[in-house]
Design an enzyme around this catalytic site. Sequence first.
Site, PDB file in Angstrom:
ATOM      1  N   LEU A  93       0.754  -1.204   0.207  1.00 16.75           N
ATOM      2  CA  LEU A  93      -0.020  -0.127   0.012  1.00 16.75           C
ATOM      3  C   LEU A  93       0.869   1.028  -0.196  1.00 16.75           C
ATOM      4  O   LEU A  93       0.572   2.222  -0.616  1.00 16.75           O
ATOM      5  CB  LEU A  93      -1.058  -0.146   1.255  1.00 16.75           C
ATOM      6  N   CYS A  94       1.936   1.370   0.649  1.00 18.27           N
ATOM      7  CA  CYS A  94       2.787   2.374   0.707  1.00 18.27           C
ATOM      8  C   CYS A  94       3.430   2.774  -0.578  1.00 18.27           C
ATOM      9  O   CYS A  94       3.592   3.769  -0.791  1.00 18.27           O
ATOM     10  CB  CYS A  94       4.012   2.262   1.806  1.00 18.27           C
ATOM     11  N   THR A  95       3.918   1.669  -1.448  1.00 13.98           N
ATOM     12  CA  THR A  95       4.351   2.011  -2.651  1.00 13.98           C
ATOM     13  C   THR A  95       3.245   2.741  -3.438  1.00 13.98           C
ATOM     14  O   THR A  95       3.625   3.677  -4.137  1.00 13.98           O
ATOM     15  CB  THR A  95       4.746   0.572  -3.274  1.00 13.98           C
TER      16      THR A  95
END
Lengths: 443, 184
Positions: A215-217
């Site tokens: 999700l952070c990517t």
Amino acid sequence: MGSKAGDSVDIPPERHAHVRKLLERPGPFTHPEFEPSKEAFDGFSSIVRVLIVGAGGLGCELLKNLSLLGVKQLHVIDMDTIDISNLNRQFLFRMTDVGSSKSETASKFINGRVQGAQVVAHHCKIQDKDSEFYRSFHVIVCGLDSIVARRWLNSMVCSLVEYNEDGSVKEETLIPIIDGGTEGFKGNARVIMPTMSPCIECTLDLYPPQVNFPLCTIANTPRLPEHCIEYVRILQWPKDNPFETETAIDGDDPNHINWIYEKSLERASQFGITGVTYRLTQGVVKRIIPAVASTNAVIAAACATEVFKLATSCSIPMDNYMVFSDVEGIYTYTYKAEKKENCIACSRSVTTLEFPLEVTLQRVIDYLKEDPDYQMKSPGVTAIVNGRNKTLFTHVIEQTKANLSKKMTELGIINNEVITVADETTPVARDFKITYKDAGMES
Amino acid sequence: MIKLFSLKQQKKDGESVPSSSTSGQKKSSPAQLRVMKDLNELNLPKTCSTEFPDPDDLLNFKLIISPDEGFYKGGKFAFNFKVGANYPHEPPKVKCETQVYHPNIDLEGNVCLNILREDWKPVLTINSIVYGLQYLFLEPNPEDPLNKEAADVLQSNKRLFESNVLKAMRGGYVGNVYFERCLK
């Protein structure tokens, strides 16, 4: 059905001359109990009831294969309607059929084209049919594209298996599932004999996991066009609610895809990423894997052959899992997958426990803890009462503690009702049938 | 291999082999059976508790985490769990319902935890997720940010991060974002 091919028209015997040869003569590969006969083909053709699950890429092939093979009692079930992108390989459909029911269109086509065919269409979800429906077939062939649907059907068919007093399986309640699956240039076909060979749930770990980006990517360091589309799909859609509040994304709605496409383009340009297209957007949102007609043809042929072998015993069925790949050259390998001990779907046996009619839930739980056969630590108990899941007790849910002092009958557990018990001492939840002393007349 | 059925044995519409009493009933789905097993074996740390709005629906529940150490000590954070029909092939959907100033949780409640997405495996359980979430509060990870501002602050000025967290938990503005009070 109401087609001009006409049910009463006699099909000339030479039509199936080559199939008949397999059934009228003995051979080195036939089943030990196979008895060649002139009547075998007619029996196969008129008596065997086959259900085809899915009328898509594999389903069209299967309908064509099995109806031309002579199977008259064919049923096909599919909830889907025809999309223009299906037409390159789902050859029973035409441009004018776009938007119509897949199962109905396919069966109408086959009934009009194949003499003697009486395909029955079911335009609904597989979950809409009950156990009586599935029980009425000899063989079920699956051409599905979803793991959830496979798991549902598998656990339905596994639950149809009944046992004799001595614990052996009642053979007449076994319905084989032939499962075909394709992904691009790769495919597999397998034969599932519930309780005897591995089922879908036994080999669930073999399905590749869905591709999920961190999700952070997606949120901060996108590198791929897919990251941008996933950003819009997962984070921006619920925030912006572009259509109506809380509308879920419908991959078949061009307005939805268009919105996601445009927002993805914006995001991609912010990060200097190229390659976002409408088609890619649709592919990522619907998780489309390109389908290849030839792979479908190979896998469906393998499945249809297995139906024929199982229905006639003219050859030993596949044991039990065939993989196929023509990514580079052609490769195929058949191996014997193993059953999972304690499989949640196909190794579920029901143990009967007898209690006095007055028994409380607490007493049943104490029994499961104290009985030397079970010695459970902290059993949790659920049941299906009036078609709804009911949690009778689990130590993690405070509210269920009030049930402990109640009688089982008060909780809706009537004579012969099954409860499911989960405990750390058993690898999977177990079923127990509750019977009450002197309650034989009640039900 | 047994011979499965002789052609003499017929099955017709509507009149199938008579069934014994148990098989006509509805069956629990595999996902249901598995989640029941997971839940019944939940081994919650004392900082965590569960809430079941409908005890008969084991597929939807809440997890409350009240960290007793670290930046978030004294706060109370609710997570909503939605377990789908494809569990455990797919992970449950988990969202944070409490607004929190945290590098790995954004203001919409999305959580960046590897085992909830790319590193999920069917052998993992609800318990694994509980520990994963608890760990996020003990060790917020600025390397993989979802709330980039919070991550930058944590990386550059731990003191300021600490006071921002406290400010948010007490209820108030951090920058121009308002946080609801979530102290116990």
